[in-house]
Scaffold this motif. Structure first.
Motif, PDB file in Angstrom:
ATOM      1  N   MET A   1       0.838  -1.163   0.000  1.00 53.21           N
ATOM      2  CA  MET A   1       0.000   0.000   0.000  1.00 53.21           C
ATOM      3  C   MET A   1       0.890   1.235   0.000  1.00 53.21           C
ATOM      4  SD  MET A   1      -2.174  -2.399   0.670  1.00 53.21           S
ATOM      5  CE  MET A   1      -1.298  -3.199   1.949  1.00 53.21           C
ATOM      6  N   ILE A   2       0.272   2.358  -0.311  1.00 52.01           N
ATOM      7  CA  ILE A   2       1.062   3.584  -0.306  1.00 52.01           C
ATOM      8  C   ILE A   2       0.848   4.402   0.963  1.00 52.01           C
ATOM      9  CG2 ILE A   2       1.172   3.718  -2.810  1.00 52.01           C
ATOM     10  CD1 ILE A   2      -0.995   5.911  -2.658  1.00 52.01           C
ATOM     11  N   ARG A   3      -0.151   4.028   1.765  1.00 46.22           N
ATOM     12  CA  ARG A   3      -0.410   4.746   3.012  1.00 46.22           C
ATOM     13  C   ARG A   3      -0.695   3.765   4.153  1.00 46.22           C
ATOM     14  NH1 ARG A   3      -2.746   7.047  -0.628  1.00 46.22           N
ATOM     15  NH2 ARG A   3      -4.144   8.639  -1.044  1.00 46.22           N
ATOM     16  N   ASP A   4      -0.316   4.168   5.331  1.00 45.57           N
ATOM     17  CA  ASP A   4      -0.557   3.351   6.510  1.00 45.57           C
ATOM     18  C   ASP A   4      -2.060   3.207   6.777  1.00 45.57           C
ATOM     19  OD1 ASP A   4       0.423   1.822   8.730  1.00 45.57           O
ATOM     20  OD2 ASP A   4      -0.126   3.503  10.024  1.00 45.57           O
ATOM     21  N   GLU A   5      -2.833   4.257   6.475  1.00 43.63           N
ATOM     22  CA  GLU A   5      -4.278   4.193   6.706  1.00 43.63           C
ATOM     23  C   GLU A   5      -4.908   3.050   5.921  1.00 43.63           C
ATOM     24  OE1 GLU A   5      -2.909   7.191   5.442  1.00 43.63           O
ATOM     25  OE2 GLU A   5      -2.546   7.936   7.473  1.00 43.63           O
ATOM     26  N   ARG A   6      -4.485   2.872   4.673  1.00 43.11           N
ATOM     27  CA  ARG A   6      -5.044   1.807   3.830  1.00 43.11           C
ATOM     28  C   ARG A   6      -4.646   0.436   4.370  1.00 43.11           C
ATOM     29  NH1 ARG A   6      -9.182   0.087   1.984  1.00 43.11           N
ATOM     30  NH2 ARG A   6      -8.993  -1.392   0.315  1.00 43.11           N
ATOM     31  N   LYS A   7      -3.410   0.323   4.788  1.00 45.23           N
ATOM     32  CA  LYS A   7      -2.950  -0.934   5.371  1.00 45.23           C
ATOM     33  C   LYS A   7      -3.797  -1.279   6.590  1.00 45.23           C
ATOM     34  CE  LYS A   7       1.007  -2.715   7.917  1.00 45.23           C
ATOM     35  NZ  LYS A   7       2.354  -2.406   8.357  1.00 45.23           N
ATOM     36  N   LYS A   8      -4.056  -0.303   7.451  1.00 47.86           N
ATOM     37  CA  LYS A   8      -4.872  -0.533   8.648  1.00 47.86           C
ATOM     38  C   LYS A   8      -6.297  -0.928   8.282  1.00 47.86           C
ATOM     39  CE  LYS A   8      -2.146   2.371  11.686  1.00 47.86           C
ATOM     40  NZ  LYS A   8      -2.024   3.666  12.370  1.00 47.86           N
ATOM     41  N   GLU A   9      -6.855  -0.318   7.240  1.00 47.21           N
ATOM     42  CA  GLU A   9      -8.199  -0.683   6.793  1.00 47.21           C
ATOM     43  C   GLU A   9      -8.244  -2.149   6.369  1.00 47.21           C
ATOM     44  OE1 GLU A   9      -9.446   1.903   3.650  1.00 47.21           O
ATOM     45  OE2 GLU A   9      -9.429   3.675   4.934  1.00 47.21           O
ATOM     46  N   LEU A  10      -7.263  -2.573   5.593  1.00 53.66           N
ATOM     47  CA  LEU A  10      -7.245  -3.962   5.136  1.00 53.66           C
ATOM     48  C   LEU A  10      -7.013  -4.928   6.289  1.00 53.66           C
ATOM     49  CD1 LEU A  10      -5.396  -3.639   1.730  1.00 53.66           C
ATOM     50  CD2 LEU A  10      -7.818  -4.093   2.112  1.00 53.66           C
ATOM     51  N   LEU A  11      -6.195  -4.543   7.243  1.00 56.65           N
ATOM     52  CA  LEU A  11      -6.033  -5.379   8.436  1.00 56.65           C
ATOM     53  C   LEU A  11      -7.361  -5.511   9.183  1.00 56.65           C
ATOM     54  CD1 LEU A  11      -2.566  -4.119   9.728  1.00 56.65           C
ATOM     55  CD2 LEU A  11      -3.077  -6.368   8.737  1.00 56.65           C
ATOM     56  N   GLY A  12      -8.150  -4.465   9.173  1.00 53.81           N
ATOM     57  CA  GLY A  12      -9.481  -4.510   9.775  1.00 53.81           C
ATOM     58  C   GLY A  12     -10.393  -5.485   9.036  1.00 53.81           C
ATOM     59  N   TYR A  13     -10.309  -5.499   7.711  1.00 56.77           N
ATOM     60  CA  TYR A  13     -11.105  -6.453   6.935  1.00 56.77           C
ATOM     61  C   TYR A  13     -10.689  -7.889   7.255  1.00 56.77           C
ATOM     62  CZ  TYR A  13     -13.613  -3.177   3.936  1.00 56.77           C
ATOM     63  OH  TYR A  13     -14.468  -2.220   3.455  1.00 56.77           O
ATOM     64  N   ILE A  14      -9.414  -8.112   7.455  1.00 61.72           N
ATOM     65  CA  ILE A  14      -8.944  -9.460   7.811  1.00 61.72           C
ATOM     66  C   ILE A  14      -9.545  -9.871   9.155  1.00 61.72           C
ATOM     67  CG2 ILE A  14      -6.926 -10.857   8.404  1.00 61.72           C
ATOM     68  CD1 ILE A  14      -5.356  -9.151   6.323  1.00 61.72           C
ATOM     69  N   SER A  15      -9.517  -8.968  10.118  1.00 62.30           N
ATOM     70  CA  SER A  15     -10.110  -9.258  11.428  1.00 62.30           C
ATOM     71  C   SER A  15     -11.605  -9.535  11.308  1.00 62.30           C
ATOM     72  CB  SER A  15      -9.882  -8.100  12.397  1.00 62.30           C
ATOM     73  OG  SER A  15      -8.511  -7.947  12.655  1.00 62.30           O
ATOM     74  N   GLN A  16     -12.300  -8.719  10.516  1.00 63.04           N
ATOM     75  CA  GLN A  16     -13.740  -8.924  10.306  1.00 63.04           C
ATOM     76  C   GLN A  16     -14.008 -10.270   9.648  1.00 63.04           C
ATOM     77  OE1 GLN A  16     -15.100  -5.647   7.926  1.00 63.04           O
ATOM     78  NE2 GLN A  16     -15.564  -4.384   9.701  1.00 63.04           N
ATOM     79  N   GLY A  17     -13.184 -10.629   8.686  1.00 62.40           N
ATOM     80  CA  GLY A  17     -13.362 -11.915   8.016  1.00 62.40           C
ATOM     81  C   GLY A  17     -13.269 -13.069   8.982  1.00 62.40           C
ATOM     82  N   LEU A  18     -12.312 -12.995   9.880  1.00 64.96           N
ATOM     83  CA  LEU A  18     -12.170 -14.044  10.893  1.00 64.96           C
ATOM     84  C   LEU A  18     -13.375 -14.065  11.825  1.00 64.96           C
ATOM     85  CD1 LEU A  18      -8.391 -13.552  11.677  1.00 64.96           C
ATOM     86  CD2 LEU A  18      -9.436 -15.491  10.486  1.00 64.96           C
ATOM     87  N   GLU A  19     -13.868 -12.886  12.197  1.00 68.90           N
ATOM     88  CA  GLU A  19     -15.015 -12.794  13.100  1.00 68.90           C
ATOM     89  C   GLU A  19     -16.300 -13.326  12.465  1.00 68.90           C
ATOM     90  OE1 GLU A  19     -15.199  -8.679  14.221  1.00 68.90           O
ATOM     91  OE2 GLU A  19     -13.273  -8.783  15.273  1.00 68.90           O
ATOM     92  N   THR A  20     -16.424 -13.219  11.142  1.00 68.13           N
ATOM     93  CA  THR A  20     -17.646 -13.661  10.467  1.00 68.13           C
ATOM     94  C   THR A  20     -17.581 -15.126  10.050  1.00 68.13           C
ATOM     95  OG1 THR A  20     -16.860 -12.896   8.302  1.00 68.13           O
ATOM     96  CG2 THR A  20     -18.167 -11.344   9.618  1.00 68.13           C
ATOM     97  N   GLY A  21     -16.492 -15.804  10.369  1.00 68.82           N
ATOM     98  CA  GLY A  21     -16.416 -17.238  10.102  1.00 68.82           C
ATOM     99  C   GLY A  21     -15.797 -17.639   8.783  1.00 68.82           C
TER     100      GLY A  21
END
Length: 88
Positions: free
Chosen positions: A1-21
């Motif tokens: 990614m070119i920004r830390d904010e985008r990296k953090k957003e995608l890390l959030g999606y990974i966490s959400q994916g795990l939470e949703t099964g």
């Protein structure tokens, strides 16, 4: 990614994916520990259409796989997406 904010957003999606099964097949977070804005290829399987991993268009090294039982269901899933780059 070119920004830390985008990296953090995608890390959030990974966490959400795990939470949703969803099944995490390839975890790219190991590269997230490197200096910079790295995130390695990440692959989820068994992603449900009612989750952000399926609904949102993610620009980054994150792939979501949804399974269909037959061609008709696959076409329904593809047509339910508002994004043209969805594949079944």
């Amino acid at each position: 990614m070119i920004r830390d904010e985008r990296k953090k957003e995608l890390l959030g999606y990974i966490s959400q994916g795990l939470e949703t099964g969803a099944t995490l097949v390839r975890d790219g977070r190991d590269l997230a520990e490197r200096p910079g804005f790295f995130l390695g290829p990440t692959v989820f399987d068994q992603v449900r259409p009612d989750t952000p991993l399926w609904r949102d268009e993610l620009f980054g090294p994150l792939l979501s796989c949804t399974r269909a039982t037959d061609l008709d269901e696959a076409l329904e899933l593809m047509n339910a997406s508002s994004y043209g780059n969805t594949a079944c």
